[in-house]
Design a protein around this motif. Structure first.
Motif, PDB file in Angstrom:
ATOM      1  N   ASN A   1      18.933  13.797  -1.011  1.00 27.05           N
ATOM      2  CA  ASN A   1      19.474  13.926  -2.368  1.00 27.05           C
ATOM      3  C   ASN A   1      18.606  13.170  -3.383  1.00 27.05           C
ATOM      4  N   GLU A   2      18.870  13.427  -4.644  1.00 26.52           N
ATOM      5  CA  GLU A   2      18.069  12.822  -5.721  1.00 26.52           C
ATOM      6  C   GLU A   2      18.133  11.297  -5.689  1.00 26.52           C
ATOM      7  N   TRP A   3      19.310  10.778  -5.332  1.00 31.99           N
ATOM      8  CA  TRP A   3      19.525   9.327  -5.357  1.00 31.99           C
ATOM      9  C   TRP A   3      18.520   8.617  -4.458  1.00 31.99           C
ATOM     10  N   ILE A   4      18.366   9.129  -3.216  1.00 32.94           N
ATOM     11  CA  ILE A   4      17.477   8.430  -2.268  1.00 32.94           C
ATOM     12  C   ILE A   4      16.013   8.706  -2.590  1.00 32.94           C
ATOM     13  N   ILE A   5      15.724   9.885  -3.142  1.00 29.21           N
ATOM     14  CA  ILE A   5      14.324  10.195  -3.485  1.00 29.21           C
ATOM     15  C   ILE A   5      13.839   9.229  -4.561  1.00 29.21           C
ATOM     16  N   ARG A   6      14.720   8.929  -5.525  1.00 22.52           N
ATOM     17  CA  ARG A   6      14.346   7.980  -6.582  1.00 22.52           C
ATOM     18  C   ARG A   6      14.198   6.565  -6.045  1.00 22.52           C
ATOM     19  N   ARG A   7      14.906   6.275  -4.954  1.00 23.03           N
ATOM     20  CA  ARG A   7      14.869   4.905  -4.395  1.00 23.03           C
ATOM     21  C   ARG A   7      14.038   4.821  -3.119  1.00 23.03           C
ATOM     22  N   LYS A   8      13.044   5.688  -3.023  1.00 22.20           N
ATOM     23  CA  LYS A   8      12.221   5.719  -1.805  1.00 22.20           C
ATOM     24  C   LYS A   8      11.537   4.373  -1.559  1.00 22.20           C
ATOM     25  N   THR A   9      11.153   3.674  -2.633  1.00 24.33           N
ATOM     26  CA  THR A   9      10.502   2.365  -2.497  1.00 24.33           C
ATOM     27  C   THR A   9      11.403   1.383  -1.751  1.00 24.33           C
ATOM     28  N   PHE A  10      12.718   1.450  -2.029  1.00 21.56           N
ATOM     29  CA  PHE A  10      13.648   0.533  -1.361  1.00 21.56           C
ATOM     30  C   PHE A  10      13.804   0.876   0.120  1.00 21.56           C
ATOM     31  N   VAL A  11      13.719   2.196   0.423  1.00 19.17           N
ATOM     32  CA  VAL A  11      13.766   2.608   1.835  1.00 19.17           C
ATOM     33  C   VAL A  11      12.548   2.028   2.556  1.00 19.17           C
ATOM     34  N   THR A  12      11.373   2.130   1.899  1.00 19.42           N
ATOM     35  CA  THR A  12      10.136   1.586   2.481  1.00 19.42           C
ATOM     36  C   THR A  12      10.282   0.087   2.718  1.00 19.42           C
TER      37      THR A  12
ATOM     38  N   CYS B   1       0.825  -1.218   0.000  1.00 20.43           N
ATOM     39  CA  CYS B   1       0.000   0.000   0.000  1.00 20.43           C
ATOM     40  C   CYS B   1       0.852   1.258   0.000  1.00 20.43           C
ATOM     41  N   LEU B   2       2.108   1.147   0.478  1.00 20.14           N
ATOM     42  CA  LEU B   2       2.976   2.330   0.548  1.00 20.14           C
ATOM     43  C   LEU B   2       4.069   2.308  -0.514  1.00 20.14           C
ATOM     44  N   ILE B   3       3.947   1.410  -1.483  1.00 23.83           N
ATOM     45  CA  ILE B   3       5.039   1.193  -2.441  1.00 23.83           C
ATOM     46  C   ILE B   3       5.367   2.470  -3.225  1.00 23.83           C
ATOM     47  N   LYS B   4       4.354   3.303  -3.475  1.00 27.28           N
ATOM     48  CA  LYS B   4       4.595   4.576  -4.169  1.00 27.28           C
ATOM     49  C   LYS B   4       4.376   5.755  -3.215  1.00 27.28           C
ATOM     50  N   GLY B   5       4.566   5.532  -1.920  1.00 31.28           N
ATOM     51  CA  GLY B   5       4.392   6.616  -0.943  1.00 31.28           C
ATOM     52  C   GLY B   5       2.945   7.065  -0.871  1.00 31.28           C
ATOM     53  N   VAL B   6       2.746   8.388  -0.724  1.00 34.23           N
ATOM     54  CA  VAL B   6       1.375   8.895  -0.570  1.00 34.23           C
ATOM     55  C   VAL B   6       0.558   8.745  -1.852  1.00 34.23           C
ATOM     56  N   LYS B   7       1.243   8.557  -2.976  1.00 29.92           N
ATOM     57  CA  LYS B   7       0.505   8.373  -4.240  1.00 29.92           C
ATOM     58  C   LYS B   7      -0.326   7.076  -4.186  1.00 29.92           C
ATOM     59  N   SER B   8       0.259   5.996  -3.628  1.00 33.50           N
ATOM     60  CA  SER B   8      -0.489   4.733  -3.570  1.00 33.50           C
ATOM     61  C   SER B   8      -1.352   4.652  -2.311  1.00 33.50           C
ATOM     62  N   SER B   9      -0.803   5.069  -1.141  1.00 32.22           N
ATOM     63  CA  SER B   9      -1.585   4.954   0.091  1.00 32.22           C
ATOM     64  C   SER B   9      -2.801   5.880   0.037  1.00 32.22           C
ATOM     65  N   GLY B  10      -2.670   7.009  -0.686  1.00 29.01           N
ATOM     66  CA  GLY B  10      -3.801   7.932  -0.823  1.00 29.01           C
ATOM     67  C   GLY B  10      -4.995   7.300  -1.514  1.00 29.01           C
ATOM     68  N   LYS B  11      -4.719   6.324  -2.399  1.00 35.16           N
ATOM     69  CA  LYS B  11      -5.831   5.632  -3.087  1.00 35.16           C
ATOM     70  C   LYS B  11      -6.414   4.522  -2.202  1.00 35.16           C
ATOM     71  N   VAL B  12      -5.533   3.861  -1.435  1.00 38.52           N
ATOM     72  CA  VAL B  12      -5.980   2.737  -0.597  1.00 38.52           C
ATOM     73  C   VAL B  12      -6.932   3.216   0.499  1.00 38.52           C
ATOM     74  N   VAL B  13      -6.673   4.431   1.036  1.00 40.66           N
ATOM     75  CA  VAL B  13      -7.489   4.894   2.171  1.00 40.66           C
ATOM     76  C   VAL B  13      -8.947   5.134   1.802  1.00 40.66           C
ATOM     77  N   TYR B  14      -9.240   5.293   0.506  1.00 36.50           N
ATOM     78  CA  TYR B  14     -10.662   5.414   0.134  1.00 36.50           C
ATOM     79  C   TYR B  14     -11.440   4.216   0.665  1.00 36.50           C
ATOM     80  N   PHE B  15     -10.770   3.063   0.701  1.00 41.12           N
ATOM     81  CA  PHE B  15     -11.422   1.856   1.216  1.00 41.12           C
ATOM     82  C   PHE B  15     -11.144   1.663   2.712  1.00 41.12           C
ATOM     83  N   THR B  16      -9.845   1.708   3.108  1.00 40.83           N
ATOM     84  CA  THR B  16      -9.498   1.344   4.494  1.00 40.83           C
ATOM     85  C   THR B  16     -10.063   2.322   5.525  1.00 40.83           C
ATOM     86  N   ALA B  17     -10.275   3.586   5.129  1.00 41.13           N
ATOM     87  CA  ALA B  17     -10.769   4.558   6.117  1.00 41.13           C
ATOM     88  C   ALA B  17     -12.292   4.610   6.155  1.00 41.13           C
ATOM     89  N   THR B  18     -12.952   4.157   5.095  1.00 38.98           N
ATOM     90  CA  THR B  18     -14.417   4.276   5.066  1.00 38.98           C
ATOM     91  C   THR B  18     -15.126   2.963   5.398  1.00 38.98           C
TER      92      THR B  18
END
Length: 633
Positions: free
Chosen positions: A411-422, A225-242
């Protein structure tokens, strides 16, 4: 002093180019405002709303408890919620980056990260147990219905054992006589089968493989659900929060149609006004508001940092706080209608069947569900609701840690690899959760719940209030909010932030210390060494604050200690709105005239020719006040 403003001056756009639309290309934003509100509701509304509030309410004078509860909401809950949202939104930074406002206090951000780590570890274990119950409910007869299983003891007395054809003919006198000794099939299922509970916190025993599997499932779900950060979790909450509200309503309608439900609800709501003078009731109300809204976890700052700069977070904070408290009250009806039915069925007082925490979610309520026709259906719904309530909070806990790490490296390097940090944070969280799936796991889980996230949160919140209001300065902060929202915070909030909320937080701290009792689980009393570990967990988040402050003062410029302190506490040069287009007033960039004309005049030229268009479509702050592009620049 004019400070160079922001972190990403051009936001990936050519200086003269329009159409940046208040968005951060580098960090990303919520798809729309509903995503932010739903995520924050999912974050604030968690398991505590279902398994803690109804019990606190009935224990502290029923309806009378609502009075201190709503007073604490107005004077402490909503103001703190608004402060954290506005803080994160203004700087567009996570719980570490926002402390550019006063670098000496960055330890508060580290403290928030430590707290979120502890909660994230054990919260997902609770979700994994809910997953386990959800899966085993997919059967014709719930496994905790009868006493005829291999794990049951002779003391087991099921509500449905005996002559099932005429349930009313149950030997109630026998049950009443043995009610003190009676252990229910659901309790034996929970203790002897699901947990296979050991006799001591130090005796870990073996890992319960079904729970370990479910823990893996819950971490995979959170990661996906967090694989794309708030872009993906923002869509999931339409279901999980309601969807939890749909389930609550189904269970509520089912509950109030049962015999004895009204007795349960009356027990929950009947005010005992004499209790309102009891300090413990006020302390419980303040603590419940404080912990329930998720203040000082870092999650609110993180979620708000993905908002657009002019979003009306004042309105959002009121909507989310009130929704959270209304959910707690509503959940009480759902819980007590079923418990009333069960008490009526057993012929005992409700206090005999009422419980809180894991005992309510995994023992008392599941047992009550076995009395209903098509009980597996209600059980599946109930545990699915618990899973969704837990996931909403877990998303934000994980996102808080990931955002803090990514923003800090920056830095740009880690921003591009945010999925791996997650992924990395999720794997570490899973491994640290493994000991909680052992036979002594529940002891450790309750130890973390009681110590890791109790008084340390209060200390963190208090220091945050003081740092923003008195070190950075309330006038500066009110100006920042006016620049962001188009209006200063209302006078009520100004008074609360400066005086009332810190006083209430201090009261909660004193109350927590006075009311302190060593933790126990049913009849098991924790040994001293375990309680010491609990205190060390609590200290580990608070200790970040003085350690970082000392480090920062030592590293600051200045000949005397006072000069160093001043330099360590004053806002750093890159404090301010993240995007150049929002930098006005004292944050306006101090460029040379030629650069200034290049950056400012150019975008204005096309507008001069379209003055009518500009007047017709000003940049709208979502509070309803318009900021025309000219005045903003």
């Amino acid at each position: 002093v004019d400070a160079p403003c922001g972190i990403s001056p051009q936001n990936g756009a050519v200086p003269g180019e329009r159409g940046k639309q208040d968005k951060s290309v580098k960090r990303g934003n919520w798809g729309n405002q509903i995503e932010f509100v739903l995520t924050s509701v999912g974050y604030a509304v968690g398991l505590g709303n279902v398994w803690r509030f109804p019990y606190l309410c009935y224990r502290n004078g029923g309806g009378a408890f609502m009075f201190p509860y709503f007073i604490m909401l107005v004077f402490c809950g909503i103001p703190l919620f608004f402060m954290e949202l506005s803080f994160g939104q203004f700087a567009s930074q996570g719980c570490l980056g926002v402390w550019r406002v006063s670098p000496m206090f960055k330890g508060v951000g580290y403290g928030m990260m430590v707290v979120s780590t502890y909660i994230g570890i054990y919260y997902n274990v609770v979700i994994c147990i809910a997953f386990y119950y959800f899966f085993v409910s997919m059967t014709r007869v719930l496994p905790w219905t009868y006493c005829s299983n291999a794990w049951n003891t002779p003391d087991c007395a099921g509500v449905l054992d005996g002559n099932l054809s005429s349930r009313a003919a149950l030997n109630l006198t026998h049950l009443l006589n043995t009610t003190q000794k009676r252990t229910s099939p659901s309790e034996e299922y929970w203790r002897r089968y699901v947990l296979d509970l050991s006799d001591d916190i130090g005796n870990l025993g073996e890992v319960r493989l079904p729970l370990l599997g479910c823990l893996g499932v819950s971490w995979v779900v959170v990661f996906l659900c967090l694989i794309k950060g708030v872009k993906s979790s923002g869509k999931v909450v339409y279901f999980t929060a309601t969807f939890p509200y749909v389930v609550l309503t189904i269970l509520f309608v089912r509950g109030i149609t049962l015999e004895g439900a009204l007795t349960g609800i009356m027990y929950y709501l009947t005010p005992q006004w004499d209790k309102i003078l009891d300090a413990k009731v006020w302390g419980d109300a303040a603590s419940q508001i404080f912990y329930s809204l998720g203040c000082a976890w870092g999650g609110l700052i993180t979620m708000a940092s993905y908002n657009k700069f002019h979003n009306n977070c004042y309105r959002d904070s009121i909507i989310i706080s009130i929704t959270n408290c209304a959910t707690s009250v509503y959940a009480g009806f759902v819980i007590f209608s079923i418990l009333g039915f069960m008490a009526n069925h057993l012929g005992v007082d409700i206090s005999k069947v009422a419980d809180h925490g894991p005992g309510l979610a995994f023992v008392a309520y599941p047992e009550a569900l076995t009395l209903l026709p098509i009980s597996p259906l209600w059980s599946i719904l109930f545990f699915f609701m618990l899973i969704l309530l837990g996931l909403g909070t877990q998303f934000c806990l994980l996102e808080t840690l990931v955002t803090a790490i990514v923003d800090e490296v920056g830095n740009e390097w880690i921003i591009r690899r945010k999925t791996f940090v997650t992924l990395g944070v999720a794997v570490v969280g899973f491994l640290l959760g493994v000991p909680l799936t052992t036979q002594a796991g529940i002891y450790w889980l309750l130890l973390m719940d009681n110590y890791a996230a109790s008084f340390s949160l209060v200390v963190i919140s208090c220091i945050m209030c003081v740092a923003i209001m008195y070190i950075y300065g309330h006038r500066n902060y009110f100006k920042d909010i006016e620049m962001m929202l188009g209006f200063p915070p209302p006078l009520f909030f100004q008074i609360c932030w400066r005086f009332i909320s810190p006083a209430i937080i201090f009261f909660i701290l004193v109350f927590t210390v006075i009311q302190y009792q060593p933790i126990s689980y049913n009849d098991y009393v924790y040994p001293t060494w375990a309680i010491s570990i609990g205190f060390l967990m609590a200290l580990s988040s608070v200790i970040c604050i003085p350690i970082y402050a000392i480090y920062k003062v030592c590293r600051s410029e200045g000949d005397t200690l006072l000069e160093r302190l001043k330099n360590a506490t004053k806002a750093s040069k890159d404090w301010g709105p993240a995007l150049a287009e929002h930098c006005s007033g004292r944050y306006a960039p101090a460029f040379s005239p030629s650069t200034e004309s290049h950056l400012e005049v150019q975008p204005l030229q096309p507008e001069k020719g379209q003055s009518e268009a500009a007047a017709a479509s000003p940049v709208q702050g979502s509070n309803g006040s318009a900021h025309s592009q000219d005045s903003r620049l």
